[in-house]
Design an enzyme around this catalytic site. Sequence first.
Site, PDB file in Angstrom:
ATOM      1  N   ARG A 166      -2.154   8.592   4.882  1.00 58.86           N
ATOM      2  CA  ARG A 166      -1.391   8.112   3.734  1.00 58.86           C
ATOM      3  C   ARG A 166       0.084   8.166   4.108  1.00 58.86           C
ATOM      4  O   ARG A 166       0.661   9.242   4.239  1.00 58.86           O
ATOM      5  CB  ARG A 166      -1.687   9.042   2.547  1.00 58.86           C
ATOM      6  CG  ARG A 166      -1.050   8.614   1.248  1.00 58.86           C
ATOM      7  CD  ARG A 166      -1.376   9.611   0.139  1.00 58.86           C
ATOM      8  NE  ARG A 166      -0.887   9.137  -1.139  1.00 58.86           N
ATOM      9  CZ  ARG A 166      -1.614   8.389  -1.974  1.00 58.86           C
ATOM     10  NH1 ARG A 166      -2.857   8.062  -1.682  1.00 58.86           N
ATOM     11  NH2 ARG A 166      -1.096   7.979  -3.109  1.00 58.86           N
ATOM     12  N   ARG A 168       3.901   7.620   3.350  1.00 62.74           N
ATOM     13  CA  ARG A 168       4.832   7.522   2.238  1.00 62.74           C
ATOM     14  C   ARG A 168       6.243   7.847   2.733  1.00 62.74           C
ATOM     15  O   ARG A 168       6.400   8.622   3.684  1.00 62.74           O
ATOM     16  CB  ARG A 168       4.457   8.520   1.126  1.00 62.74           C
ATOM     17  CG  ARG A 168       3.201   8.151   0.342  1.00 62.74           C
ATOM     18  CD  ARG A 168       3.389   6.899  -0.489  1.00 62.74           C
ATOM     19  NE  ARG A 168       2.245   6.498  -1.279  1.00 62.74           N
ATOM     20  CZ  ARG A 168       1.308   5.637  -0.893  1.00 62.74           C
ATOM     21  NH1 ARG A 168       1.334   5.103   0.309  1.00 62.74           N
ATOM     22  NH2 ARG A 168       0.331   5.298  -1.710  1.00 62.74           N
TER      23      ARG A 168
END
Length: 286
Positions: A166, A168
């Site tokens: 993930r 970010r």
Amino acid sequence: MKNTKIKFVSLFSGCGGLDLGFEQAGFQRIWANDFDENAQAVYRLNLGEIDGRDILTVDESEIPVGDILTAGFPCQPFSNAGNRKGVDDSRGMLYKECLRIIKAKMPKVIVFENVKGILSSKYIDGRNLPEVIKEDLETTFDENNIGYNVVYRVLNASDYGVPQNRQRVFFVGVRKDLNITFTFPNEQRNKTNLVLNQVLHIPAEVPNQVHWGLSPQALEMLEYIPEGGSWKNVPYEHLAPRFKKIRDNMKKYHSPNFYRRFSRAEICGTITASAQPENCGIIHPT
Ligand SMILES: C[S@@+](CC[C@H](N)C(=O)[O-])C[C@H]1O[C@@H](n2cnc3c(N)ncnc32)[C@H](O)[C@@H]1O
């Protein structure tokens, strides 16, 4: 006994993903806010009380002073999956709400989290948005004329012990008078403990186990997808018309990797908010 925990105030808290991490790292949450009722319900279940008002209606005087202010301001306008209207979309301007509150409270540290797409987003005047955010924070002053030193970088959760790839963007601002240079922590190298076969031991006693309700069409496609595969394994004649259209012109659609069924030897992909098989790895390996 004196409470020595470092306190944080959380804006745009959502279901509390970021806040849970902060609490597990030893910080104490003193105020959180999100106007979405479903997010609040999950938040209350997992973390506790949350202010449910639209942040636009909350006066700074109603928010306590914390050492740290965190904000995962809405990312849809910046998301690669969205239409990327950038800051023209009014939701993109919500980060200005963070500035309003920061100016009034001047917390020691600010942590913003956002999707990777923000890196190539432009501000209304054409400037690069992350640079605008950095500059805004550097020049957010109280009466003492102190701003923040700001660094930002893309981080992958799986480099820090989370079993999910993930990516970010994190902005970290440290108030200048503290004279602290923040550097992002080193990445974890050995990630074998994060692959699916290490984390999918679901004990029988976990409550509320509900299977995701997929459409009959989605279920049919899954029949053809082996462990480690994707929709590319589904024979053409078993594809729904909208998928056939994409398969007919993969170049035009940038060869999307829908319906990923990650293998047990892989780290799971990004679990998105909508969690549709089109864009995320929610299909069990076996
Ligand atoms: C990207 S999510 C935050 C996710 C969160 N950081 C986490 O780790 O779970 C953005 C949140 O902003 C909330 N939001 C959007 N506009 C808002 C507003 N005007 N007032 C309060 N919350 C708002 C949305 O409901 C959404 O939950």
